[in-house]
Design a protein around this motif. Sequence first.
Motif, PDB file in Angstrom:
ATOM      1  N   LEU A   1       3.951   6.621   4.918  1.00 39.77           N
ATOM      2  CA  LEU A   1       3.888   4.902   4.723  1.00 39.77           C
ATOM      3  C   LEU A   1       3.205   4.073   5.553  1.00 39.77           C
ATOM      4  N   ASP A   2       2.230   3.294   5.347  1.00 39.51           N
ATOM      5  CA  ASP A   2       1.921   2.214   6.433  1.00 39.51           C
ATOM      6  C   ASP A   2       2.916   1.245   6.379  1.00 39.51           C
ATOM      7  N   VAL A   3       3.947   1.088   7.375  1.00 41.53           N
ATOM      8  CA  VAL A   3       4.976   0.275   7.292  1.00 41.53           C
ATOM      9  C   VAL A   3       4.644  -1.282   7.581  1.00 41.53           C
ATOM     10  N   ASP A   4       3.596  -1.389   8.300  1.00 40.70           N
ATOM     11  CA  ASP A   4       3.069  -2.801   8.393  1.00 40.70           C
ATOM     12  C   ASP A   4       2.413  -3.221   7.281  1.00 40.70           C
ATOM     13  N   ALA A   5       1.818  -2.575   6.583  1.00 34.78           N
ATOM     14  CA  ALA A   5       1.128  -2.885   5.423  1.00 34.78           C
ATOM     15  C   ALA A   5       2.210  -3.193   4.352  1.00 34.78           C
TER      16      ALA A   5
ATOM     17  N   GLN B   1      14.391   3.164   2.923  1.00 31.80           N
ATOM     18  CA  GLN B   1      14.650   3.142   1.445  1.00 31.80           C
ATOM     19  C   GLN B   1      14.869   1.836   0.961  1.00 31.80           C
ATOM     20  N   ARG B   2      15.331   0.675   1.369  1.00 31.60           N
ATOM     21  CA  ARG B   2      15.182  -0.620   0.987  1.00 31.60           C
ATOM     22  C   ARG B   2      13.813  -1.037   0.946  1.00 31.60           C
ATOM     23  N   LEU B   3      12.897  -0.807   1.800  1.00 32.36           N
ATOM     24  CA  LEU B   3      11.597  -1.023   1.877  1.00 32.36           C
ATOM     25  C   LEU B   3      10.822  -0.579   0.627  1.00 32.36           C
ATOM     26  N   LEU B   4      11.238   1.080   0.286  1.00 35.00           N
ATOM     27  CA  LEU B   4      10.435   1.521  -0.760  1.00 35.00           C
ATOM     28  C   LEU B   4      10.975   0.891  -2.126  1.00 35.00           C
ATOM     29  N   GLN B   5      12.300   0.537  -2.162  1.00 34.68           N
ATOM     30  CA  GLN B   5      12.906  -0.201  -3.360  1.00 34.68           C
ATOM     31  C   GLN B   5      12.082  -1.475  -3.483  1.00 34.68           C
TER      32      GLN B   5
ATOM     33  N   LEU C   1       1.436   4.315  -4.588  1.00 34.71           N
ATOM     34  CA  LEU C   1       1.509   3.894  -3.416  1.00 34.71           C
ATOM     35  C   LEU C   1      -0.023   4.186  -2.989  1.00 34.71           C
ATOM     36  N   ILE C   2      -0.696   5.375  -3.199  1.00 39.40           N
ATOM     37  CA  ILE C   2      -2.155   5.613  -2.705  1.00 39.40           C
ATOM     38  C   ILE C   2      -3.096   4.595  -3.285  1.00 39.40           C
ATOM     39  N   ARG C   3      -2.905   4.342  -4.632  1.00 39.03           N
ATOM     40  CA  ARG C   3      -3.805   3.398  -5.160  1.00 39.03           C
ATOM     41  C   ARG C   3      -3.687   1.906  -4.442  1.00 39.03           C
ATOM     42  N   GLU C   4      -2.536   1.674  -4.044  1.00 42.73           N
ATOM     43  CA  GLU C   4      -2.249   0.478  -3.406  1.00 42.73           C
ATOM     44  C   GLU C   4      -2.359   0.117  -1.953  1.00 42.73           C
ATOM     45  N   ASP C   5      -3.053   1.495  -1.234  1.00 41.50           N
ATOM     46  CA  ASP C   5      -3.337   1.517  -0.163  1.00 41.50           C
ATOM     47  C   ASP C   5      -2.046   1.267   1.128  1.00 41.50           C
ATOM     48  N   LEU C   6      -0.869   1.746   0.368  1.00 42.36           N
ATOM     49  CA  LEU C   6       0.292   1.590   1.069  1.00 42.36           C
ATOM     50  C   LEU C   6       0.634   2.944   2.025  1.00 42.36           C
ATOM     51  N   VAL C   7      -0.133   3.973   1.742  1.00 45.89           N
ATOM     52  CA  VAL C   7       0.007   5.132   2.516  1.00 45.89           C
ATOM     53  C   VAL C   7      -1.254   5.728   2.828  1.00 45.89           C
ATOM     54  N   TYR C   8      -1.204   6.528   4.068  1.00 49.17           N
ATOM     55  CA  TYR C   8      -2.411   7.329   4.215  1.00 49.17           C
ATOM     56  C   TYR C   8      -2.393   8.546   4.784  1.00 49.17           C
ATOM     57  N   PRO C   9      -3.443   9.734   4.757  1.00 48.26           N
ATOM     58  CA  PRO C   9      -3.133  10.714   4.995  1.00 48.26           C
ATOM     59  C   PRO C   9      -3.160  11.011   6.499  1.00 48.26           C
ATOM     60  N   ALA C  10      -1.941  11.748   6.991  1.00 49.92           N
ATOM     61  CA  ALA C  10      -1.809  11.708   8.714  1.00 49.92           C
ATOM     62  C   ALA C  10      -1.965  13.116   8.916  1.00 49.92           C
ATOM     63  N   PHE C  11      -2.935  13.538   9.716  1.00 57.85           N
ATOM     64  CA  PHE C  11      -2.937  15.161  10.037  1.00 57.85           C
ATOM     65  C   PHE C  11      -2.501  15.498  11.225  1.00 57.85           C
TER      66      PHE C  11
ATOM     67  N   MET D   1       5.465  -3.938   4.817  1.00 52.91           N
ATOM     68  CA  MET D   1       6.253  -5.141   4.867  1.00 52.91           C
ATOM     69  C   MET D   1       5.609  -6.545   4.536  1.00 52.91           C
ATOM     70  N   ALA D   2       4.076  -6.154   4.794  1.00 53.49           N
ATOM     71  CA  ALA D   2       3.469  -7.379   4.611  1.00 53.49           C
ATOM     72  C   ALA D   2       3.023  -7.588   3.033  1.00 53.49           C
ATOM     73  N   ARG D   3       3.172  -6.695   2.151  1.00 55.50           N
ATOM     74  CA  ARG D   3       3.297  -6.723   0.960  1.00 55.50           C
ATOM     75  C   ARG D   3       4.445  -7.097   0.431  1.00 55.50           C
ATOM     76  N   VAL D   4       5.692  -6.988   1.016  1.00 60.52           N
ATOM     77  CA  VAL D   4       6.973  -7.461   0.477  1.00 60.52           C
ATOM     78  C   VAL D   4       7.382  -8.750   0.784  1.00 60.52           C
ATOM     79  N   GLY D   5       6.693  -9.149   2.064  1.00 61.08           N
ATOM     80  CA  GLY D   5       6.591 -10.539   2.496  1.00 61.08           C
ATOM     81  C   GLY D   5       7.905 -11.309   2.692  1.00 61.08           C
ATOM     82  N   LYS D   6       8.840 -10.510   2.936  1.00 68.32           N
ATOM     83  CA  LYS D   6      10.198 -11.086   3.314  1.00 68.32           C
ATOM     84  C   LYS D   6      10.970 -10.023   4.362  1.00 68.32           C
TER      85      LYS D   6
END
Length: 289
Positions: free
Chosen positions: A154-158, A233-237, A90-100, A160-165
Amino acid sequence: MTLLTFRFAPSPNGELHLGHAFSALLNQKLARAVGGRLLLRIEDIDTTRCSPEFEAGIFTDLRWLGLAWEQPVRRQSEHFACYETVLDRLIREDLVYPAFMSRSEIRAFITESEKRDWPRDPDGVPVYPAVDKALPAKERRRRIAEGAPFAWRLDVDAAMARVGKDLSWNEFSDESLSATRVVEARPRDWGDVIVARREIPTSYHLAVVVDDALQGVSHVVRGQDLYSATGVQRLLQELLGLPQPAYFHHRLILGPDGRKLSKSLKDTGLAVLREAGVSAHDVRRMVGL
């Protein structure tokens, strides 16, 4: 023929109560009805609150109730390397980010923003501000190198865009599991949820979808309080290419005051009931089984 697979997955951070008994017994009942498998999973990623003593109590309580499960029991704390591999993806695919931001910093930010109608997730918690998402990569690396506490969100917008549906899940209508309806998954309602922490490479959401896939769980039967979480969980799946189980979110066992039972509020545990002379048959009657 692949057997249908159910699971009961408690956390050893307190004593099991009647609500847990109902969930465990219902999973056993449904698994038996279809000639399926019943698994026991110990969800102990919270190493500060979980303990071997509480885990031993879970085994004692479940055996007293008459449950049997397949071996070996999966303990999440023994599989951090597995979750870390998924997190790295998920990190490699830029789907998560560190939140401080800490909880107090989130509250202060919302107050300073003077946004009294700040969105809240289905649990009533303020949705995480998008401040850290905009940090430059160099600044993120600097803070991490300096030891700043953070969580991976999880960058939920990114995502959802990756899932595309649009996403959904199949929800059984009742305990007979005879009919399902399609439920819209709404992961955006939760904002950018935590999927891992700096010291623990997973979260409930991430570990549960990985475990359900690895263990071949076909039917997730759990409490109504986790209904909305299914959207995340459906999004992660979908992101991870994992199979989708069917779901049934059962009724909750309520206390005399009408609230759901809770370990944190120290509601009467099964061990106390047993010591008071209550039988396993009595417990089945008390929870409506």
